[in-house]
Scaffold this motif. Structure first.
Motif, PDB file in Angstrom:
ATOM      1  N   TYR A  15      -5.146  -6.044   4.123  1.00  0.00           N
ATOM      2  CA  TYR A  15      -5.567  -5.491   2.994  1.00  0.00           C
ATOM      3  C   TYR A  15      -3.999  -4.963   2.507  1.00  0.00           C
ATOM      4  CZ  TYR A  15     -10.400  -6.274   3.954  1.00  0.00           C
ATOM      5  OH  TYR A  15     -11.609  -6.713   3.917  1.00  0.00           O
ATOM      6  N   ILE A  16      -4.052  -5.239   1.225  1.00  0.00           N
ATOM      7  CA  ILE A  16      -2.565  -4.973   0.638  1.00  0.00           C
ATOM      8  C   ILE A  16      -2.933  -4.131  -0.528  1.00  0.00           C
ATOM      9  CG2 ILE A  16      -2.419  -6.894  -0.645  1.00  0.00           C
ATOM     10  CD1 ILE A  16       0.562  -6.691  -0.617  1.00  0.00           C
ATOM     11  N   ASP A  17      -2.020  -2.981  -0.523  1.00  0.00           N
ATOM     12  CA  ASP A  17      -1.804  -1.921  -2.025  1.00  0.00           C
ATOM     13  C   ASP A  17      -0.649  -1.920  -2.189  1.00  0.00           C
ATOM     14  OD1 ASP A  17      -1.907   0.260  -3.733  1.00  0.00           O
ATOM     15  OD2 ASP A  17      -3.741   1.153  -2.936  1.00  0.00           O
ATOM     16  N   GLU A  58       6.038   0.821  -3.128  1.00  0.00           N
ATOM     17  CA  GLU A  58       5.337   1.233  -1.909  1.00  0.00           C
ATOM     18  C   GLU A  58       4.338   0.297  -1.582  1.00  0.00           C
ATOM     19  OE1 GLU A  58       4.655   5.426  -0.493  1.00  0.00           O
ATOM     20  OE2 GLU A  58       2.431   4.708  -0.550  1.00  0.00           O
ATOM     21  N   ILE A  59       4.138  -0.490  -0.413  1.00  0.00           N
ATOM     22  CA  ILE A  59       3.301  -1.334  -0.186  1.00  0.00           C
ATOM     23  C   ILE A  59       2.622  -0.850   1.290  1.00  0.00           C
ATOM     24  CG2 ILE A  59       2.829  -3.545   0.779  1.00  0.00           C
ATOM     25  CD1 ILE A  59       5.124  -4.565  -0.745  1.00  0.00           C
ATOM     26  N   GLN A  60       1.273  -0.656   1.188  1.00  0.00           N
ATOM     27  CA  GLN A  60       0.333  -0.460   2.240  1.00  0.00           C
ATOM     28  C   GLN A  60      -0.312  -1.592   2.793  1.00  0.00           C
ATOM     29  OE1 GLN A  60      -0.034   2.812   3.583  1.00  0.00           O
ATOM     30  NE2 GLN A  60       0.870   4.212   2.004  1.00  0.00           N
ATOM     31  N   LEU A  61      -0.095  -1.894   4.091  1.00  0.00           N
ATOM     32  CA  LEU A  61      -0.877  -2.811   4.643  1.00  0.00           C
ATOM     33  C   LEU A  61      -1.821  -2.400   5.711  1.00  0.00           C
ATOM     34  CD1 LEU A  61       2.060  -5.162   5.584  1.00  0.00           C
ATOM     35  CD2 LEU A  61       0.499  -5.604   3.673  1.00  0.00           C
ATOM     36  N   SER A  62      -3.002  -2.863   5.837  1.00  0.00           N
ATOM     37  CA  SER A  62      -4.037  -2.228   6.869  1.00  0.00           C
ATOM     38  C   SER A  62      -4.997  -3.408   7.441  1.00  0.00           C
ATOM     39  CB  SER A  62      -4.963  -1.206   6.221  1.00  0.00           C
ATOM     40  OG  SER A  62      -5.617  -1.940   4.912  1.00  0.00           O
ATOM     41  N   GLY A  63      -4.966  -3.270   8.599  1.00  0.00           N
ATOM     42  CA  GLY A  63      -5.549  -4.541   9.252  1.00  0.00           C
ATOM     43  C   GLY A  63      -4.496  -5.215  10.032  1.00  0.00           C
TER      44      GLY A  63
END
Length: 209
Positions: free
Chosen positions: A73-75, A84-89
């Motif tokens: 998932y990307i924000d 700012e890019i947040q990656l989760s998973g």
């Protein structure tokens, strides 16, 4: 429907069912993108999108390599001179934050020391083993070519939105759009070069009011 049920259908019923199915498939194949609202100048919107330097998108990023595939998932929060890019998973190996300013790019993971590099591309290659052209994607995700690289083949849809383009050796295909007034913005795009293939599905766009 099982085989015994099919065998009890009379020939007229079978013919009617086949005709109905063909009609349905024909109707589905005829469905395409809805025509754009009248009165919208998409050339002007392209210029407005190029000037849009603050936004946020959320969705899912998938990466496929010759020997691996993963998604996260990307924000992505974009500011005029930083992002700012947040990656989760799995792709982000739990939680990964990529922060960029004019001074450089930093990658941070929970429980690990921060890693910095002059560019996002170098940072991604050093830490992840693959890279995406983030300086160009900054434009591609908005549905416009990057002004920082020569543009190769470029195809547009009837309403003026991009269908595909090539830049810096990458092929960008726009698979669908969504209406985010006053724009049509990408909802799904595919990016590929050599053995790297990425798909970005954008679930949510937020623009400044």
């Amino acid at each position: 429907m099982n085989c015994s049920t099919r065998s009890r259908l009379s020939r007229p019923w079978r013919s009617a069912a086949i005709c109905s199915l063909l009609a349905l498939l024909s109707a589905c194949s005829a469905l395409g993108p809805k025509p754009p609202p009248s009165g919208i100048d998409y050339s002007q919107q392209q210029r407005q999108l190029a000037a849009l330097d603050q936004w946020q998108l959320q969705g899912k990023l998938g990466i496929r390599l010759p020997d691996d595939a993963a998604s996260a998932y990307i924000d992505w929060r974009q500011q005029p001179r930083s992002y700012e890019i947040q990656l989760s998973g799995p792709l982000g190996q739990g939680a990964t934050r990529i922060s960029a300013t004019p001074d450089g790019v930093t990658l941070a993971r929970a429980g690990e020391a921060e890693i910095s590099a002059p560019s996002a591309e170098e940072l991604m290659y050093r830490t992840l083993g693959w890279w995406l052209p983030m300086s160009d994607m900054h434009y591609w995700v908005r549905g416009i070519p990057s002004p920082t690289a020569p543009t190769g083949v470029m195809e547009r849809n009837e309403n003026g939105t991009l269908h595909s383009l090539t830049q810096s050796g990458w092929l960008i295909s726009y698979l669908s759009y969504q209406a985010i007034p006053p724009f049509l913005l990408p909802a799904r795009l595919a990016i590929s070069r050599a053995e790297i293939k990425a798909t970005l599905i954008i679930k949510n766009w937020q623009l400044p009011q």
